[in-house]
Design a protein around this motif. Structure first.
Motif, PDB file in Angstrom:
ATOM      1  N   ALA A 284       0.756  -1.194   0.016  1.00  0.00           N
ATOM      2  CA  ALA A 284      -0.137  -0.072   0.168  1.00  0.00           C
ATOM      3  C   ALA A 284       0.739   1.345   0.090  1.00  0.00           C
ATOM      4  CB  ALA A 284      -1.003  -0.020   1.220  1.00  0.00           C
ATOM      5  N   ALA A 285       2.057   1.246   0.679  1.00  0.00           N
ATOM      6  CA  ALA A 285       2.719   2.496   0.606  1.00  0.00           C
ATOM      7  C   ALA A 285       3.512   2.558  -0.508  1.00  0.00           C
ATOM      8  CB  ALA A 285       3.940   2.072   1.814  1.00  0.00           C
ATOM      9  N   LYS A 286       3.884   1.429  -1.272  1.00  0.00           N
ATOM     10  CA  LYS A 286       4.581   1.633  -2.538  1.00  0.00           C
ATOM     11  C   LYS A 286       3.290   2.175  -3.420  1.00  0.00           C
ATOM     12  CE  LYS A 286       7.590  -2.257  -2.431  1.00  0.00           C
ATOM     13  NZ  LYS A 286       8.051  -3.839  -2.978  1.00  0.00           N
ATOM     14  N   ALA A 287       2.142   1.793  -3.531  1.00  0.00           N
ATOM     15  CA  ALA A 287       0.932   2.575  -4.446  1.00  0.00           C
ATOM     16  C   ALA A 287       1.179   3.829  -4.219  1.00  0.00           C
ATOM     17  CB  ALA A 287      -0.376   1.596  -3.825  1.00  0.00           C
ATOM     18  N   LYS A 288       1.184   4.442  -2.786  1.00  0.00           N
ATOM     19  CA  LYS A 288       1.162   6.032  -2.581  1.00  0.00           C
ATOM     20  C   LYS A 288       2.280   6.552  -3.059  1.00  0.00           C
ATOM     21  CE  LYS A 288       0.006   5.298   1.901  1.00  0.00           C
ATOM     22  NZ  LYS A 288      -0.080   5.614   3.290  1.00  0.00           N
ATOM     23  N   THR A 289       3.358   5.893  -3.044  1.00  0.00           N
ATOM     24  CA  THR A 289       4.711   6.570  -3.492  1.00  0.00           C
ATOM     25  C   THR A 289       4.544   6.851  -5.005  1.00  0.00           C
ATOM     26  OG1 THR A 289       6.009   5.482  -1.635  1.00  0.00           O
ATOM     27  CG2 THR A 289       7.078   6.219  -3.603  1.00  0.00           C
ATOM     28  N   SER A 290       3.858   6.076  -5.783  1.00  0.00           N
ATOM     29  CA  SER A 290       4.053   5.878  -7.131  1.00  0.00           C
ATOM     30  C   SER A 290       3.124   7.070  -7.703  1.00  0.00           C
ATOM     31  CB  SER A 290       3.449   4.492  -7.732  1.00  0.00           C
ATOM     32  OG  SER A 290       2.142   4.304  -7.453  1.00  0.00           O
ATOM     33  N   LEU A 291       2.257   7.597  -6.751  1.00  0.00           N
ATOM     34  CA  LEU A 291       1.524   8.720  -7.039  1.00  0.00           C
ATOM     35  C   LEU A 291       2.008  10.140  -7.303  1.00  0.00           C
ATOM     36  CD1 LEU A 291      -1.784   7.841  -5.003  1.00  0.00           C
ATOM     37  CD2 LEU A 291      -1.544   7.552  -7.278  1.00  0.00           C
ATOM     38  N   GLY A 292       3.373  10.157  -6.675  1.00  0.00           N
ATOM     39  CA  GLY A 292       4.142  11.304  -6.825  1.00  0.00           C
ATOM     40  C   GLY A 292       4.286  11.963  -8.097  1.00  0.00           C
ATOM     41  N   ALA A 293       4.165  11.041  -9.171  1.00  0.00           N
ATOM     42  CA  ALA A 293       4.461  11.541 -10.561  1.00  0.00           C
ATOM     43  C   ALA A 293       3.329  12.122 -11.086  1.00  0.00           C
ATOM     44  CB  ALA A 293       5.101  10.455 -11.343  1.00  0.00           C
ATOM     45  N   LEU A 294       2.186  12.295 -10.415  1.00  0.00           N
ATOM     46  CA  LEU A 294       0.784  12.291 -11.158  1.00  0.00           C
ATOM     47  C   LEU A 294       0.305  13.770 -10.694  1.00  0.00           C
ATOM     48  CD1 LEU A 294      -1.050   8.982 -10.607  1.00  0.00           C
ATOM     49  CD2 LEU A 294       0.363   9.763 -12.713  1.00  0.00           C
ATOM     50  N   PRO A 295      -0.561  14.408 -11.587  1.00  0.00           N
ATOM     51  CA  PRO A 295      -1.079  15.865 -11.041  1.00  0.00           C
ATOM     52  C   PRO A 295      -1.742  15.682  -9.683  1.00  0.00           C
ATOM     53  CG  PRO A 295      -1.920  15.046 -13.218  1.00  0.00           C
ATOM     54  CD  PRO A 295      -1.237  13.826 -12.597  1.00  0.00           C
ATOM     55  N   ASP A 296      -1.249  16.917  -8.812  1.00  0.00           N
ATOM     56  CA  ASP A 296      -1.847  16.937  -7.484  1.00  0.00           C
ATOM     57  C   ASP A 296      -3.230  17.642  -7.562  1.00  0.00           C
ATOM     58  OD1 ASP A 296      -2.032  17.035  -4.840  1.00  0.00           O
ATOM     59  OD2 ASP A 296      -0.244  18.673  -4.448  1.00  0.00           O
ATOM     60  N   ASN A 297      -4.242  16.838  -7.471  1.00  0.00           N
ATOM     61  CA  ASN A 297      -5.491  17.297  -7.401  1.00  0.00           C
ATOM     62  C   ASN A 297      -6.343  16.448  -6.583  1.00  0.00           C
ATOM     63  OD1 ASN A 297      -6.181  15.001  -8.694  1.00  0.00           O
ATOM     64  ND2 ASN A 297      -5.948  16.087 -10.859  1.00  0.00           N
ATOM     65  N   GLU A 298      -7.668  16.396  -6.605  1.00  0.00           N
ATOM     66  CA  GLU A 298      -8.628  15.739  -5.548  1.00  0.00           C
ATOM     67  C   GLU A 298      -8.582  14.464  -5.910  1.00  0.00           C
ATOM     68  OE1 GLU A 298     -13.167  16.038  -3.956  1.00  0.00           O
ATOM     69  OE2 GLU A 298     -12.714  16.777  -5.843  1.00  0.00           O
ATOM     70  N   ILE A 299      -8.694  14.079  -7.116  1.00  0.00           N
ATOM     71  CA  ILE A 299      -8.584  12.364  -7.390  1.00  0.00           C
ATOM     72  C   ILE A 299      -7.298  11.894  -7.124  1.00  0.00           C
ATOM     73  CG2 ILE A 299      -8.431  10.982  -9.438  1.00  0.00           C
ATOM     74  CD1 ILE A 299     -11.183  12.036  -9.320  1.00  0.00           C
ATOM     75  N   ARG A 300      -6.082  12.419  -7.226  1.00  0.00           N
ATOM     76  CA  ARG A 300      -4.818  11.938  -6.428  1.00  0.00           C
ATOM     77  C   ARG A 300      -4.963  11.580  -5.217  1.00  0.00           C
ATOM     78  NH1 ARG A 300       1.308  14.122  -6.653  1.00  0.00           N
ATOM     79  NH2 ARG A 300       0.546  14.941  -4.780  1.00  0.00           N
ATOM     80  N   THR A 301      -5.555  12.744  -4.370  1.00  0.00           N
ATOM     81  CA  THR A 301      -5.828  12.360  -2.916  1.00  0.00           C
ATOM     82  C   THR A 301      -6.500  11.206  -2.568  1.00  0.00           C
ATOM     83  OG1 THR A 301      -5.345  14.789  -2.593  1.00  0.00           O
ATOM     84  CG2 THR A 301      -6.564  13.447  -0.894  1.00  0.00           C
ATOM     85  N   LEU A 302      -7.678  11.030  -3.327  1.00  0.00           N
ATOM     86  CA  LEU A 302      -8.495   9.760  -3.348  1.00  0.00           C
ATOM     87  C   LEU A 302      -8.165   8.608  -3.390  1.00  0.00           C
ATOM     88  CD1 LEU A 302     -11.976  11.346  -4.191  1.00  0.00           C
ATOM     89  CD2 LEU A 302     -11.462  10.667  -1.886  1.00  0.00           C
ATOM     90  N   LEU A 303      -7.027   8.745  -4.563  1.00  0.00           N
ATOM     91  CA  LEU A 303      -6.369   7.378  -4.924  1.00  0.00           C
ATOM     92  C   LEU A 303      -5.432   7.057  -3.680  1.00  0.00           C
ATOM     93  CD1 LEU A 303      -5.638   7.649  -8.643  1.00  0.00           C
ATOM     94  CD2 LEU A 303      -7.285   6.503  -7.595  1.00  0.00           C
ATOM     95  N   ARG A 304      -4.868   8.145  -3.177  1.00  0.00           N
ATOM     96  CA  ARG A 304      -3.848   7.920  -1.861  1.00  0.00           C
ATOM     97  C   ARG A 304      -4.851   7.025  -0.839  1.00  0.00           C
ATOM     98  NH1 ARG A 304       0.831   9.576   0.010  1.00  0.00           N
ATOM     99  NH2 ARG A 304       1.249   9.713   2.170  1.00  0.00           N
ATOM    100  N   ASP A 305      -5.974   7.812  -0.640  1.00  0.00           N
ATOM    101  CA  ASP A 305      -6.498   7.290   0.544  1.00  0.00           C
ATOM    102  C   ASP A 305      -7.305   5.680   0.341  1.00  0.00           C
ATOM    103  OD1 ASP A 305      -6.564   9.801   1.564  1.00  0.00           O
ATOM    104  OD2 ASP A 305      -8.368  10.473   1.143  1.00  0.00           O
ATOM    105  N   LEU A 306      -7.532   5.688  -1.073  1.00  0.00           N
ATOM    106  CA  LEU A 306      -7.795   4.197  -1.300  1.00  0.00           C
ATOM    107  C   LEU A 306      -6.726   3.249  -1.138  1.00  0.00           C
ATOM    108  CD1 LEU A 306     -10.122   2.857  -2.834  1.00  0.00           C
ATOM    109  CD2 LEU A 306      -9.051   2.960  -4.960  1.00  0.00           C
ATOM    110  N   ALA A 307      -5.676   3.436  -1.301  1.00  0.00           N
ATOM    111  CA  ALA A 307      -4.496   2.535  -0.918  1.00  0.00           C
ATOM    112  C   ALA A 307      -4.623   2.365   0.510  1.00  0.00           C
ATOM    113  CB  ALA A 307      -3.011   3.351  -1.255  1.00  0.00           C
ATOM    114  N   ASP A 308      -4.550   3.310   1.222  1.00  0.00           N
ATOM    115  CA  ASP A 308      -4.792   3.105   2.935  1.00  0.00           C
ATOM    116  C   ASP A 308      -6.147   2.347   3.028  1.00  0.00           C
ATOM    117  OD1 ASP A 308      -2.471   4.438   3.646  1.00  0.00           O
ATOM    118  OD2 ASP A 308      -3.482   6.571   3.630  1.00  0.00           O
ATOM    119  N   TYR A 309      -7.119   2.572   2.552  1.00  0.00           N
ATOM    120  CA  TYR A 309      -8.303   1.686   2.864  1.00  0.00           C
ATOM    121  C   TYR A 309      -8.253   0.413   2.512  1.00  0.00           C
ATOM    122  CZ  TYR A 309     -13.216   0.415   2.530  1.00  0.00           C
ATOM    123  OH  TYR A 309     -14.425  -0.578   2.739  1.00  0.00           O
TER     124      TYR A 309
END
Length: 332
Positions: free
Chosen positions: A301-326
């Motif tokens: 899950a931590a690897k999933a969140k780290t990979s998001l760093g290259a993506l646009p910083d917006n509400e969808i990215r935040t939700l994808l990060r939260d999804l990895a935690d969920y």
């Protein structure tokens, strides 16, 4: 209910993507229809309408929305992903001789194995029709490869299922095939159709891959310590079905000769007796394999969140990060 009052990230994603998800559901119902074989929509509807989270198609829509995509091809691709997923479930339940899926009787139990296999084949065909309609060879390549990888993963799982020599490397290969391949394809095609850069498409693939692995490891762990009302499975179903999942693989790797004989009898030969599940759980607790499996899920899950760093910083990215935690919060 407003978005601010919804706590689960997949529910918040669903709220944001409401109109697109409605379009996906409409398209699914249209394309699963059959003029000449009414059993097809009957069997398909049993699974499609079962109230699942629709997580995989939602990932496709979210990945496209991440980059501000305004067309409609992502709807077709989201429906494609759901058809592939549903087809694999129909086939899996036949292979596993399952009687329950999401707390309901399986299609093969309500109808028969032939119907499940053939309707699954129909859905695979429909999925390829849909992906071709996008006109993107890149998308076709990604989803065709994912379909082949899923089938390969299922065959590998079948051959390695009761083989005590199966190690964590083989387990990861199986998980990447049967679960993560569709997660990563779902996110990847959303980015491709939206015109993301190669680096961003690679990041979406990495996110889906790690998320899918975390999801499956969590599921395998919950089989031994979950709530049957929540999971739709009885505790120990994997043990009774002689499946070598990560908690057992870790216990076998540390087993004494006497304990190895126990695993050989119960898993390899399938001679299970009353009290064996309890003994298996004792062995897993003795060697801390349940906690070690939980740590692995959290790591992915931590690897999933780290990979998001290259993506646009917006509400969808935040939700994808939260999804990895969920997906691993179920383990708390």
């Amino acid at each position: 209910m407003t978005i601010s009052t919804i706590s689960k990230p997949h529910e918040r994603l669903a709220q944001i993507l409401t109109s697109e998800m409605e379009a996906v559901n409409t398209l699914i119902r249209t394309r699963m229809a059959s003029e000449h074989a009414p059993r097809i929509p009957e069997v398909t509807a049993h699974l499609v309408e079962a109230g699942g989270k629709r997580l995989r198609p939602m990932l496709t829509l979210a990945a496209a929305r991440l980059f501000g995509y305004s067309g409609d091809h992502h709807v077709k691709l989201a429906a494609t992903v759901e058809f592939i997923h549903t087809a694999t479930l129909l086939h899996d339940d036949v292979v596993d001789e399952s009687a329950q899926r999401r707390g309901r009787p399986t299609a093969n139990l309500l109808w028969d194995n032939k119907s499940s296999v053939l309707v699954g084949d129909y859905l695979f065909s429909r999925s390829f029709q849909l992906m071709v309609e996008t006109g993107s060879l890149r998308v076709l390549d990604i989803l065709a490869n994912a379909s082949a990888t899923i089938a390969e993963g299922e065959v590998l799982q079948m051959t390695a299922a009761s083989d005590l020599a199966t190690d964590e490397g083989v387990y990861l290969q199986v998980v990447r095939g049967k679960t993560a391949a569709l997660f990563s394809a779902a996110t990847e095609v959303g980015g491709v159709i939206a015109g993301a850069t190669e680096e961003q498409v690679g990041a979406l693939f990495a996110f889906g891959d790690a998320l899918g692995i975390a999801f499956q490891i969590a599921d395998d762990l919950l089989d031994y310590q979950g709530d049957s009302k929540t999971t739709g499975k009885n505790v120990g179903d994997d043990f009774r079905e002689r499946k070598l999942t990560l908690p057992v693989i870790k216990a076998i790797a540390q087993a004494t000769p006497e304990e190895l004989s126990f695993w050989e009898r119960t898993i390899a030969r399938g001679r299970q007796e009353q009290g064996d599940l309890e003994h298996a759980l004792d062995l897993m607790k003795r060697y801390g394999t349940l906690e070690a499996t939980r740590a692995d899920a959290l790591g992915w899950a931590a690897k999933a969140k780290t990979s998001l760093g290259a993506l646009p910083d917006n509400e969808i990215r935040t939700l994808l990060r939260d999804l990895a935690d969920y997906v691993v919060s179920r383990l708390n």
